[in-house]
Design an enzyme around this catalytic site. Structure first.
Site, PDB file in Angstrom:
ATOM      1  N   HIS A  24      71.792  63.284  33.798  1.00 16.22           N
ATOM      2  CA  HIS A  24      72.185  63.458  35.205  1.00 16.22           C
ATOM      3  C   HIS A  24      72.271  64.942  35.544  1.00 16.22           C
ATOM      4  O   HIS A  24      72.162  65.788  34.658  1.00 16.22           O
ATOM      5  CB  HIS A  24      73.478  62.709  35.529  1.00 16.22           C
ATOM      6  CG  HIS A  24      74.708  63.237  34.840  1.00 16.22           C
ATOM      7  ND1 HIS A  24      74.904  63.147  33.481  1.00 16.22           N
ATOM      8  CD2 HIS A  24      75.817  63.874  35.326  1.00 16.22           C
ATOM      9  CE1 HIS A  24      76.062  63.691  33.168  1.00 16.22           C
ATOM     10  NE2 HIS A  24      76.636  64.150  34.265  1.00 16.22           N
TER      11      HIS A  24
ATOM     12  N   HIS B 114      74.514  67.182  36.546  1.00 18.11           N
ATOM     13  CA  HIS B 114      75.643  68.122  36.441  1.00 18.11           C
ATOM     14  C   HIS B 114      75.283  69.320  35.552  1.00 18.11           C
ATOM     15  O   HIS B 114      74.599  69.182  34.537  1.00 18.11           O
ATOM     16  CB  HIS B 114      76.894  67.414  35.911  1.00 18.11           C
ATOM     17  CG  HIS B 114      77.524  66.529  36.951  1.00 18.11           C
ATOM     18  ND1 HIS B 114      78.378  65.498  36.637  1.00 18.11           N
ATOM     19  CD2 HIS B 114      77.412  66.538  38.306  1.00 18.11           C
ATOM     20  CE1 HIS B 114      78.778  64.907  37.761  1.00 18.11           C
ATOM     21  NE2 HIS B 114      78.199  65.512  38.789  1.00 18.11           N
TER      22      HIS B 114
ATOM     23  N   ASP C  32      76.831  71.111  33.392  1.00 21.81           N
ATOM     24  CA  ASP C  32      77.139  71.125  31.954  1.00 21.81           C
ATOM     25  C   ASP C  32      76.193  70.218  31.146  1.00 21.81           C
ATOM     26  O   ASP C  32      76.343  70.081  29.936  1.00 21.81           O
ATOM     27  CB  ASP C  32      78.619  70.773  31.695  1.00 21.81           C
ATOM     28  CG  ASP C  32      78.993  69.365  32.107  1.00 21.81           C
ATOM     29  OD1 ASP C  32      78.489  68.884  33.149  1.00 21.81           O
ATOM     30  OD2 ASP C  32      79.792  68.713  31.393  1.00 21.81           O
ATOM     31  N   HIS C  33      75.194  69.637  31.825  1.00 16.67           N
ATOM     32  CA  HIS C  33      74.172  68.829  31.140  1.00 16.67           C
ATOM     33  C   HIS C  33      72.773  69.435  31.284  1.00 16.67           C
ATOM     34  O   HIS C  33      71.863  69.050  30.557  1.00 16.67           O
ATOM     35  CB  HIS C  33      74.180  67.389  31.674  1.00 16.67           C
ATOM     36  CG  HIS C  33      75.463  66.682  31.361  1.00 16.67           C
ATOM     37  ND1 HIS C  33      75.561  65.664  30.446  1.00 16.67           N
ATOM     38  CD2 HIS C  33      76.726  66.897  31.821  1.00 16.67           C
ATOM     39  CE1 HIS C  33      76.825  65.273  30.353  1.00 16.67           C
ATOM     40  NE2 HIS C  33      77.557  66.009  31.178  1.00 16.67           N
TER      41      HIS C  33
ATOM     42  N   HIS D 194      78.840  57.562  38.105  1.00 17.78           N
ATOM     43  CA  HIS D 194      79.293  58.955  37.892  1.00 17.78           C
ATOM     44  C   HIS D 194      78.495  59.859  38.838  1.00 17.78           C
ATOM     45  O   HIS D 194      79.057  60.656  39.590  1.00 17.78           O
ATOM     46  CB  HIS D 194      79.068  59.316  36.434  1.00 17.78           C
ATOM     47  CG  HIS D 194      79.434  60.720  36.068  1.00 17.78           C
ATOM     48  ND1 HIS D 194      80.729  61.163  36.025  1.00 17.78           N
ATOM     49  CD2 HIS D 194      78.655  61.789  35.730  1.00 17.78           C
ATOM     50  CE1 HIS D 194      80.734  62.453  35.679  1.00 17.78           C
ATOM     51  NE2 HIS D 194      79.490  62.845  35.502  1.00 17.78           N
TER      52      HIS D 194
ATOM     53  N   ASP E 172      77.510  60.823  30.887  1.00 17.30           N
ATOM     54  CA  ASP E 172      78.914  60.746  31.313  1.00 17.30           C
ATOM     55  C   ASP E 172      79.265  59.381  31.896  1.00 17.30           C
ATOM     56  O   ASP E 172      80.096  59.280  32.801  1.00 17.30           O
ATOM     57  CB  ASP E 172      79.205  61.827  32.372  1.00 17.30           C
ATOM     58  CG  ASP E 172      79.352  63.212  31.760  1.00 17.30           C
ATOM     59  OD1 ASP E 172      79.342  63.328  30.523  1.00 17.30           O
ATOM     60  OD2 ASP E 172      79.476  64.179  32.539  1.00 17.30           O
TER      61      ASP E 172
ATOM     62  N   HIS F 279      80.981  63.859  25.708  1.00 19.61           N
ATOM     63  CA  HIS F 279      82.247  64.618  25.707  1.00 19.61           C
ATOM     64  C   HIS F 279      83.181  64.099  24.619  1.00 19.61           C
ATOM     65  O   HIS F 279      83.217  62.899  24.344  1.00 19.61           O
ATOM     66  CB  HIS F 279      82.970  64.500  27.062  1.00 19.61           C
ATOM     67  CG  HIS F 279      82.352  65.317  28.142  1.00 19.61           C
ATOM     68  ND1 HIS F 279      82.611  66.659  28.316  1.00 19.61           N
ATOM     69  CD2 HIS F 279      81.477  64.976  29.112  1.00 19.61           C
ATOM     70  CE1 HIS F 279      81.936  67.115  29.356  1.00 19.61           C
ATOM     71  NE2 HIS F 279      81.229  66.115  29.861  1.00 19.61           N
TER      72      HIS F 279
HETATM   73 ZN   LIG Z   1      78.733  64.650  34.679  1.00 18.71          ZN
END
Ligand SMILES: [Zn+2]
Length: 267
Positions: free
Chosen positions: A60, A62, A64-65, A119, A145, A183
């Site tokens: 996805h 985001h 941090d990905h 998410h 996530d 995570h």
């Molecule tokens: Zn995320």
């Protein structure tokens, strides 16, 4: 599905930021990277293990990905990047969604894509059956996530109904599937889950095990679908103990799910 292929596949977590894991799959000297939020630890690991980056899988949009994708593409211009069809990305990629299959011949792996809105709206997972690892066959799931150890992702873009439907799809996968979450939230999630199901024996056992693992700083992941079905409150909305704890006896699964997601947001 690949059968009769001999290969020695390794899957290792690369810790990033505070509590992210960037998963690395390697076979001989080639690597697949899942959700590289940061390029630096990935480049370092590739160098240490003397690997070439072959493919990047994105679940996805985001940061941090995806934050490391551009630098990895610059360093390894031949690497292919797969990312969700329903989301926007500034880097070059191949857009995939449910019903697509990604064949990675060099790894003897075929990933099916699963749509998991909730998410984010375009969130996807990558699922592969019958992977030969350490001389036995495994199913593996990279679920970003959406599903966490004893928990699930926050609902940022979708609805609770979408998220619950997405989790139900994952819950229906073969129970022996190894679940690679992105995570390290397992212990916090278990602490929260214990407030809802303090008498769940599997959950109590998982708490003890996870505490030991985290004390020596090892990852609590991968999990399995079987373990999540036994301990993850977001997959257990039918549980009488959970329903009693939140005073929602005989409520629908979606009511229970929304309530415990809300409680977890404020835990
Ligand atoms: Zn995320």
């Amino acid at each position: 599905m690949i059968s009769g292929m001999q290969h020695n596949l390794q899957i290792i977590p690369i810790p990033a930021f505070k509590d992210n894991y960037i998963w690395l799959i390697h076979h001989h000297q080639q690597a697949v990277i899942v959700d590289p939020g940061d390029a630096i630890p990935v480049l370092e690991t590739l160098r240490q293990l003397n690997l070439t980056l072959h493919t990047i899988l994105i679940t996805h949009h985001h940061q941090d990905h995806i934050g490391g994708v551009s630098l990895l593409q610059t360093t390894y211009p031949h690497a292919k990047v797969y990312a969700p069809k329903l989301e926007q990305f500034t880097f070059e990629h191949l857009a995939v969604s449910e019903l697509d299959t990604i064949h990675l011949k060099e790894f003897c792996l075929s990933f099916s894509v699963i749509d998991l809105p909730g998410h984010t709206l375009g969130h996807i997972a990558y699922f592969c059956q019958n992977v030969e690892k350490n001389s036995h066959l495994e199913n593996i799931l990279f679920c970003g996530d959406t599903l966490f150890g004893a928990g699930c992702g926050r609902i940022f873009e979708g609805t609770a109904t979408q998220m619950q439907h997405s989790l139900a799809k994952l819950a229906a996968l073969p129970t022996a599937t190894k679940v690679y979450c992105t995570h390290e939230y397992t212990l916090q999630n278990i602490n929260f889950a214990l407030t809802l199901e303090p008498n769940n024996k599997a959950l109590i056992e998982r708490f003890i095990e996870t505490q030991k693992i985290r004390e020596i700083n090892l990852p609590s992941l991968p999990s399995t679908i079987a373990l999540e079905l036994a301990t993850n409150p977001f997959l257990r909305c039918y549980s009488n103990e959970i329903q009693s704890a939140i005073h929602l006896k005989n409520a629908s699964n979606i009511e229970v799910f929304s309530t415990i997601r809300e409680l977890r947001n404020n835990y």
